[in-house]
Design a protein around this motif. Structure first.
Motif, PDB file in Angstrom:
ATOM      1  N   ASP A  67     -13.057   6.886   2.916  1.00 27.71           N
ATOM      2  CA  ASP A  67     -11.807   7.593   3.178  1.00 27.71           C
ATOM      3  C   ASP A  67     -11.924   9.091   2.936  1.00 27.71           C
ATOM      4  OD1 ASP A  67     -12.066   7.402   0.456  1.00 27.71           O
ATOM      5  OD2 ASP A  67     -10.038   6.686   0.073  1.00 27.71           O
TER       6      ASP A  67
ATOM      7  N   SER B 201      -3.329  10.738   2.438  1.00 26.82           N
ATOM      8  CA  SER B 201      -2.892  10.576   1.056  1.00 26.82           C
ATOM      9  C   SER B 201      -2.588  11.918   0.399  1.00 26.82           C
ATOM     10  CB  SER B 201      -3.943   9.822   0.247  1.00 26.82           C
ATOM     11  OG  SER B 201      -3.444   9.488  -1.026  1.00 26.82           O
TER      12      SER B 201
ATOM     13  N   ASP C 246       0.853  -1.186   0.000  1.00 26.18           N
ATOM     14  CA  ASP C 246       0.000   0.000   0.000  1.00 26.18           C
ATOM     15  C   ASP C 246       0.890   1.238   0.000  1.00 26.18           C
ATOM     16  OD1 ASP C 246       0.908   0.131   2.665  1.00 26.18           O
ATOM     17  OD2 ASP C 246      -0.954  -0.685   3.480  1.00 26.18           O
ATOM     18  N   ARG C 247       0.363   2.385   0.405  1.00 30.51           N
ATOM     19  CA  ARG C 247       1.100   3.649   0.378  1.00 30.51           C
ATOM     20  C   ARG C 247       2.380   3.631   1.215  1.00 30.51           C
ATOM     21  NH1 ARG C 247       1.012   6.123   5.357  1.00 30.51           N
ATOM     22  NH2 ARG C 247       1.992   7.930   4.384  1.00 30.51           N
TER      23      ARG C 247
ATOM     24  N   ASP D 296       0.669  12.929   1.686  1.00 25.86           N
ATOM     25  CA  ASP D 296       1.691  12.181   0.961  1.00 25.86           C
ATOM     26  C   ASP D 296       2.094  12.902  -0.323  1.00 25.86           C
ATOM     27  OD1 ASP D 296       1.969  10.078   2.685  1.00 25.86           O
ATOM     28  OD2 ASP D 296       0.865   8.631   1.482  1.00 25.86           O
ATOM     29  N   THR D 297       1.097  13.410  -1.038  1.00 24.10           N
ATOM     30  CA  THR D 297       1.380  14.069  -2.312  1.00 24.10           C
ATOM     31  C   THR D 297       2.281  15.276  -2.114  1.00 24.10           C
ATOM     32  OG1 THR D 297      -0.641  13.265  -3.354  1.00 24.10           O
ATOM     33  CG2 THR D 297       0.320  15.270  -4.277  1.00 24.10           C
TER      34      THR D 297
ATOM     35  N   TRP E  78       3.026   5.868  -8.468  1.00 21.70           N
ATOM     36  CA  TRP E  78       2.289   6.933  -7.757  1.00 21.70           C
ATOM     37  C   TRP E  78       1.680   7.904  -8.756  1.00 21.70           C
ATOM     38  CZ3 TRP E  78       4.046  12.150  -7.837  1.00 21.70           C
ATOM     39  CH2 TRP E  78       3.245  13.037  -7.100  1.00 21.70           C
TER      40      TRP E  78
ATOM     41  N   SER F 211      -4.890   4.769   3.213  1.00 19.76           N
ATOM     42  CA  SER F 211      -4.584   6.117   2.745  1.00 19.76           C
ATOM     43  C   SER F 211      -5.306   7.160   3.593  1.00 19.76           C
ATOM     44  CB  SER F 211      -4.981   6.271   1.274  1.00 19.76           C
ATOM     45  OG  SER F 211      -4.231   5.398   0.475  1.00 19.76           O
TER      46      SER F 211
ATOM     47  N   TYR G  49      -5.128  13.092  -4.908  1.00 18.09           N
ATOM     48  CA  TYR G  49      -5.200  11.878  -4.080  1.00 18.09           C
ATOM     49  C   TYR G  49      -4.362  10.781  -4.715  1.00 18.09           C
ATOM     50  CZ  TYR G  49      -7.496   8.872  -0.609  1.00 18.09           C
ATOM     51  OH  TYR G  49      -7.774   8.064   0.466  1.00 18.09           O
ATOM     52  N   GLY G  50      -3.541  10.110  -3.924  1.00 19.49           N
ATOM     53  CA  GLY G  50      -2.638   9.090  -4.437  1.00 19.49           C
ATOM     54  C   GLY G  50      -3.213   7.696  -4.364  1.00 19.49           C
ATOM     55  N   TYR G  51      -2.701   6.881  -3.461  1.00 19.39           N
ATOM     56  CA  TYR G  51      -3.158   5.498  -3.324  1.00 19.39           C
ATOM     57  C   TYR G  51      -4.632   5.479  -2.923  1.00 19.39           C
ATOM     58  CZ  TYR G  51       1.454   3.311  -3.684  1.00 19.39           C
ATOM     59  OH  TYR G  51       2.661   2.837  -4.142  1.00 19.39           O
ATOM     60  N   SER G  52      -5.463   4.843  -3.750  1.00 22.52           N
ATOM     61  CA  SER G  52      -6.910   4.850  -3.492  1.00 22.52           C
ATOM     62  C   SER G  52      -7.382   3.620  -2.734  1.00 22.52           C
ATOM     63  CB  SER G  52      -7.677   4.965  -4.821  1.00 22.52           C
ATOM     64  OG  SER G  52      -7.315   3.911  -5.698  1.00 22.52           O
TER      65      SER G  52
END
Length: 635
Positions: free
Chosen positions: A597, A291, A233-234, A294-295, A270, A286, A279-282
């Motif tokens: 989320d 998330s 995952d992330r 994270d970006t 990514w 996250s 939004y990154g990991y869906s």
């Protein structure tokens, strides 16, 4: 929204611009490439936000002896709370060039918070944040205002807090009841300790970073966060970045070289996973704000390390702005907190109300560090403005996380026009965890509830012995198509919903599932075959949606359930089934099944068998379901 003239640069403050642009970010409308954001204005807006909010939080801390149970009304009694704020204070002191905030002496506050965190048994992130706070005042401790302001006893306390052995056993080279990504945390703490001269044992540092990097030096491009179960995952991306930073601090060129191929591939993935709103990991842990945060950090890391960039720096700036926009709009200026526990927002069990303050302040600290790094990169490369909207390329490919003998893991990622999703074959904290299931996470209108044992576009089968099984948590075989527009997976071994991660059983059944993309529709075709006589009490599947009402229609003998929301619609059709299917709607209200989320999941379409099923050895059952995204303007 005010219509923009062609070629205009947005010079209003980003605090205003973000909410004006939010309606366009992530929408089905084509991005307006003529509009741009002025880098200096964005920088100014972030500075103003941090100046105001950090002052508000500091001003509300009247005393640290005893520490308050609440700050700005939020509880401070959860894990990492004071360690997180130590990092905020240290980072902001360096960022703003001040040692005083709201009339409080910053180094003095940090010293007292170290004692509080240690007395609370602070570990891992609390320790790393404490190390970063000290580092903010300079690597030379003789001129470090924080270190020089501590008494001998206070220095002993701070040293104890910075000891990685609080959660890493150097003798056995193992973490103490923690996921694999904490090796990155341990390595970074140890590297900062060595940089500051607090630990002069080079051998112990090298031993720890070698162990921390073992997945990557062993040839893995992606890190399994719960070896050997396949939890990808992330955290894999964050883990690699932490290790790279630790290797740089430790001067380990060999590890920098070993980790670099991973970072190159992880950044490419990514970028393919990234949504227009930043939004990154869906899938997986996250959790909304995390998330987007994270970006910011990933964009900053890529600003500093251009060799890993999956896109030019101005495009990364658009991603940074999109994530900042979401976070800024999510922030409540009245409460001075992120809206972590707003209606319909889901959180993993470890994020409790006791950690509400910690989650917000951790975001402050990460924003400060990311913003400094990213603005430096933009200035160095002369990026004075960038596109207000994030335009992303089409993609259709499968990325294997592990393709060795045994269970296979990976993700199918598609972005084409209005369609964007990631369909992962990975394992969650428990078997068949909702947001780790092989479902199209990110598909318009679809959303999995957070951390539930629930059949999200993945059928659950209740057997005659009472077990509920699912084809999830990796697969026995995965066969992507050459063009990237379909993937087929096979399961001979199933998982029991809610059981220990990584455990599989022979249920007397095998299943072959093919997902294929046609136009705006995603089709899931499944054939379940019995190896022995079987009785199945029930098969059921849910299609959880962001919709708030449903319409059902019939045409040419085909039923369509349209799940509608203001953002668009999700059409669901059962194209074929060897057994009768009963359809019903579930309104979730404030039930945990209604918490996603990034917001509420008000309505679920539930499909289930009308009665039990019996299969003779060699007999098969087939069914096929299709989902289609419909833009708001088309319904």
């Amino acid at each position: 929204m005010t219509r923009l003239r062609k070629g205009v640069t947005i010079r209003i403050s980003a605090a205003v611009a973000l909410c004006l642009l939010a309606a366009g970010i992530g929408s089905s409308a084509a991005p307006d490439d003529s509009a741009s954001i002025n880098t200096a204005d964005l920088d100014r807006d972030v500075h103003r936000f941090l100046d105001r909010e950090i002052a508000a939080h500091v001003a509300d801390i009247k005393t640290l002896d005893p520490p308050p149970d609440r700050v700005v009304g939020a509880l401070t009694t959860g894990e990492f709370s004071w360690g997180s704020f130590m990092r905020v204070l240290g980072a902001y002191s360096e960022f703003a060039g001040t040692k005083t905030i709201a009339g409080h002496d910053v180094p003095q506050m940090i010293g007292k918070m170290a004692q509080i965190e240690l007395s609370h048994g602070g570990k891992t992130w609390a320790q790393l944040y404490a190390a970063m706070a000290l580092e903010s005042f300079g690597a030379d401790l003789k001129n470090n205002a924080l270190w020089q302001g501590l008494s001998s006893k206070e220095r002993e306390t701070y040293l104890a807090l910075l000891d990685p052995s609080r959660f890493y056993d150097a003798k056995t080279h193992t973490l103490i009841n923690l996921p694999e990504n904490y090796f990155g945390v341990a390595a970074l703490i140890a590297a900062i300790d060595y940089e500051l001269g607090l630990n002069k044992d080079r051998a112990s540092l090298d031993d720890l970073v070698n162990r921390a990097a073992s997945q990557f030096t062993g040839g893995a491009l992606f890190a399994d966060d719960a070896l050997p179960t396949g939890r990808y995952d992330r955290y894999s991306n964050e883990y690699a970045r932490d290790l790279y930073d630790a290797a740089e601090l430790a001067g380990r060129e060999d590890l920098i070289k070993a980790i670099s191929p991973s970072l190159k591939e992880q950044m490419k993935l990514w970028w393919d996973l990234l949504s227009p709103d930043g939004y990154g990991y869906s899938w997986g842990r996250s959790l909304g704000a995390i998330s987007y945060r994270d970006t910011l950090e990933i964009a900053a890391f890529l600003g500093k390390h251009p060799e890993f960039r999956p896109a030019p720096l101005p495009q990364l700036a658009s991603a940074y702005f999109a994530a900042w926009s979401w976070l800024r709009c999510d922030f409540n200026d009245q409460t001075h907190l992120l809206s972590i526990f707003a209606f319909g927002r889901g959180d993993y069990g470890y994020i409790t109300k006791e950690r509400e303050w910690q989650q917000t302040t951790a975001s402050f600290g990460r924003l400060i560090s990311a913003h400094q790094m990213f603005m430096n990169a933009l200035e160095k490369e002369g990026v004075k403005s960038f596109a207000s909207q994030l335009r992303l390329p089409d993609v259709a490919r499968f990325e294997f996380f592990r393709n060795a003998p045994g269970r296979k893991f990976g993700v199918w990622v598609v972005r084409r026009g209005n369609i964007h999703f990631a369909l992962p074959f990975v394992t969650g904290p428990k078997a068949a965890t909702s947001d780790y299931e092989p479902a199209p996470h990110g598909f318009s209108g679809f959303a999995a509830p957070v951390e539930k044992m629930y059949p999200c576009l993945v059928p659950f089968l209740e057997l005659d012995n009472g077990q509920t099984i699912a084809a999830a948590d990796g697969a026995d075989e995965i066969h992507p198509s050459a063009d990237g527009y379909s993937v087929t997976a096979e399961w001979r071994r199933w998982v029991v919903a809610g059981a220990k991660a990584g455990e599989t059983i022979d249920a007397g059944l095998a299943t072959r599932v093919t997902w294929s993309l046609t136009g705006n529709s995603l089709r899931r075709s499944e054939v379940v075959t019995a190896s022995r006589e079987m009785k199945i009490r029930r098969i059921w599947m849910a299609v959880p949606a962001r919709a708030d009402h449903i319409e059902t229609s019939f045409a040419n003998g085909m039923r369509t359930d349209r799940l509608l929301s203001k953002e668009g619609a999700l059409d669901v059709r059962v194209l074929h089934s060897d057994w009768p299917i009963h359809s019903s709607a579930l309104a979730t209200g404030d039930d945990p099944l209604g918490r996603g989320d990034r917001g509420a999941i008000p309505l679920h379409l539930v499909l289930e068998t009308v009665r039990g099923l019996s299969l003779a050895p060699g007999a098969s059952l087939k069914w096929e379901i299709e989902i289609s995204g419909v833009p708001a303007a088309d319904h």
